[in-house]
Design a protein around this motif. Structure first.
Motif, PDB file in Angstrom:
ATOM      1  N   SER A  22      -0.998  -1.549  -3.518  1.00  0.00           N
ATOM      2  CA  SER A  22      -2.620  -1.805  -3.917  1.00  0.00           C
ATOM      3  C   SER A  22      -2.334  -3.343  -4.472  1.00  0.00           C
ATOM      4  O   SER A  22      -3.457  -3.346  -4.447  1.00  0.00           O
ATOM      5  N   ARG A  23      -1.900  -3.444  -4.415  1.00  0.00           N
ATOM      6  CA  ARG A  23      -2.077  -4.946  -5.417  1.00  0.00           C
ATOM      7  C   ARG A  23      -2.772  -6.410  -4.558  1.00  0.00           C
ATOM      8  O   ARG A  23      -2.267  -7.362  -4.360  1.00  0.00           O
TER       9      ARG A  23
ATOM     10  N   HIS B  63       1.579   7.917  -6.913  1.00  0.00           N
ATOM     11  CA  HIS B  63       1.382   6.858  -8.138  1.00  0.00           C
ATOM     12  C   HIS B  63      -0.459   7.221  -8.699  1.00  0.00           C
ATOM     13  O   HIS B  63      -0.247   6.577  -9.168  1.00  0.00           O
TER      14      HIS B  63
ATOM     15  N   ARG C 293      10.410   6.656   3.418  1.00  0.00           N
ATOM     16  CA  ARG C 293       9.562   5.999   2.587  1.00  0.00           C
ATOM     17  C   ARG C 293      11.041   4.850   1.814  1.00  0.00           C
ATOM     18  O   ARG C 293      11.856   5.938   1.205  1.00  0.00           O
TER      19      ARG C 293
ATOM     20  N   LYS D 138       9.663  -4.734  -3.771  1.00  0.00           N
ATOM     21  CA  LYS D 138       9.193  -4.526  -4.384  1.00  0.00           C
ATOM     22  C   LYS D 138       7.780  -5.208  -5.547  1.00  0.00           C
ATOM     23  O   LYS D 138       7.551  -6.390  -6.345  1.00  0.00           O
TER      24      LYS D 138
ATOM     25  N   LYS E  82      -3.186   0.871   1.478  1.00  0.00           N
ATOM     26  CA  LYS E  82      -3.286   1.485  -0.026  1.00  0.00           C
ATOM     27  C   LYS E  82      -4.130   0.975  -0.074  1.00  0.00           C
ATOM     28  O   LYS E  82      -4.493   0.030  -0.597  1.00  0.00           O
TER      29      LYS E  82
ATOM     30  N   GLN F  90       3.368  -1.887   4.829  1.00  0.00           N
ATOM     31  CA  GLN F  90       2.323  -0.886   4.160  1.00  0.00           C
ATOM     32  C   GLN F  90       2.074  -1.574   3.261  1.00  0.00           C
ATOM     33  O   GLN F  90       2.869  -2.628   2.368  1.00  0.00           O
TER      34      GLN F  90
ATOM     35  N   ARG G  66      -4.206   6.112  -3.631  1.00  0.00           N
ATOM     36  CA  ARG G  66      -3.496   6.718  -4.272  1.00  0.00           C
ATOM     37  C   ARG G  66      -3.675   6.404  -5.568  1.00  0.00           C
ATOM     38  O   ARG G  66      -2.854   5.815  -6.706  1.00  0.00           O
TER      39      ARG G  66
HETATM   40  C1  PEP Z   1       4.946   2.137  -4.017  1.00  0.00           C
HETATM   41  O1  PEP Z   1       4.330   2.839  -3.298  1.00  0.00           O
HETATM   42  O2  PEP Z   1       6.221   2.072  -4.190  1.00  0.00           O
HETATM   43  C2  PEP Z   1       4.184   1.164  -4.823  1.00  0.00           C
HETATM   44  C3  PEP Z   1       4.188   0.088  -5.513  1.00  0.00           C
HETATM   45  O3  PEP Z   1       2.529   1.573  -4.958  1.00  0.00           O
HETATM   46  P1  PEP Z   1       0.895   1.058  -4.436  1.00  0.00           P
HETATM   47  O4  PEP Z   1       1.513   0.143  -4.487  1.00  0.00           O
HETATM   48  O5  PEP Z   1       0.190   1.902  -4.523  1.00  0.00           O
HETATM   49  O6  PEP Z   1       1.854   1.265  -6.206  1.00  0.00           O
END
Ligand code: PEP
Ligand code: MN
Length: 289
Positions: A121-122, A208, A62, A67, A143, A118, A173
């Motif tokens: 979450s947001r 997380h 990963r 980000k 997620k 991926q 997560r």
């Molecule tokens: C991540 O996997 O770095 C991440 C930001 O995860 P999450 O969306 O679960 O906060």
């Protein structure tokens, strides 16, 4: 639950196995372990990570290049340069890579450089993104949203399946709660419930969920015991120097130790750890010599 037709399991034997690459799958008997840093920082960093994890054995890497940071002033990821690093490492180590997609406009480039897209979450309820990923031919790691109910989570997956992509992996997560001691609360009840309700693979991100490196291994083992199909864990060559999520990053040695500790638990629940299967492992130019 409703309005979900494609995600819900129709009989107790129905299960979907998602293929990350020719050798790596999730949802079968073998556990999937994904490891790597929160953010891709450099080629050398990713080579060192791959070098250590390939024989752990960790089957997939990963590393975020786009980000979703709380602050607009925090490191936002290397973007296209990061995708080039992922492409190089994925080929050199014959390991599939997982990276986050934040916008529809990023899908084409990420789908070329990575094996799994991926949805963080947001973005779990970014419906335009989910619909577009439904038209993508790469697996999606979805997620759970920060405060999403299981119904909302399942229906988010339903968006992707109903738009044509059956290759979805669910990831618990941690969800928000009142106590800041841990970053989130790992909802293992959700893992058990999702395994019963859906036919999709369910993996757990203990990093997380808990936010503190000293607690990650215990949650990882609990997740395997409760039936998770795999784990995605953050680790870094120099955890304290990590540009994002440093507090939860394991060292590479801690990651290897953790993977080894999963074997007995996996066996107790009828699963096995991945075999070491890296036929074309090549010597990395920038790490040795
Ligand atoms: C991540 O996997 O770095 C991440 C930001 O995860 P999450 O969306 O679960 O906060
Ligand atoms: Mn992170």
């Amino acid at each position: 639950m409703l309005d979900a037709k494609l995600v819900i399991r129709s009989h107790s034997e129905q299960k979907t196995v998602v293929k990350l690459s020719e050798q790596v799958t999730v949802g079968g008997q073998e556990l999937l372990v994904i490891g790597g840093p929160c953010s891709v920082e450099s080629l050398v960093q990713m080579e060192v990570v791959a070098e250590h994890l390939a024989t752990a054995p960790v089957q997939a890497l990963r590393g975020g290049v786009y980000k979703p940071r709380t602050s607009p002033y925090a490191f936002q990821g290397l973007g296209l340069e990061g995708l080039e690093i992922l492409t190089a490492v994925r080929q050199r180590y014959n390991m599939p890579v997982v990276t986050e997609v934040m916008a529809v406009s990023q899908i084409a480039a990420i789908a070329t450089a990575a094996d799994v897209l991926q949805v963080g979450s947001r973005n779990m309820q970014n419906f335009e993104l989910l619909k577009a990923l439904g038209q993508c031919d790469k697996p999606v790691l979805l997620k759970r949203g920060l405060s999403a109910t299981l119904e909302e989570f399942i229906l988010a997956a339903e968006y992707i399946l109903s738009h044509g992509n059956p290759q979805v992996v669910l990831c618990e997560r941690g969800i928000r709660s009142f106590d800041p001691y841990t970053r989130n609360v790992l909802d293992l009840g959700a893992v058990a419930a999702l395994k019963q309700l859906t036919h999709l693979p369910v993996i757990v991100d203990p990093s997380h969920a808990v936010g503190k490196r000293e607690l990650v291994a215990d949650l990882a083992r609990a997740a395997v015991a409760c039936g998770a199909d795999g784990l995605i864990i953050e680790c870094h060559p120099q955890p304290e120097q990590s540009v994002s999520d440093a507090r939860q990053a394991l060292s590479l040695a801690e990651m290897v130790t953790l993977v080894h500790s999963l074997g007995a638990i996996a066996a107790a629940v009828g699963r096995s750890l991945p075999r070491i299967n890296i036929p074309s492992l090549a010597v990395p130019s920038t790490v040795c010599g």
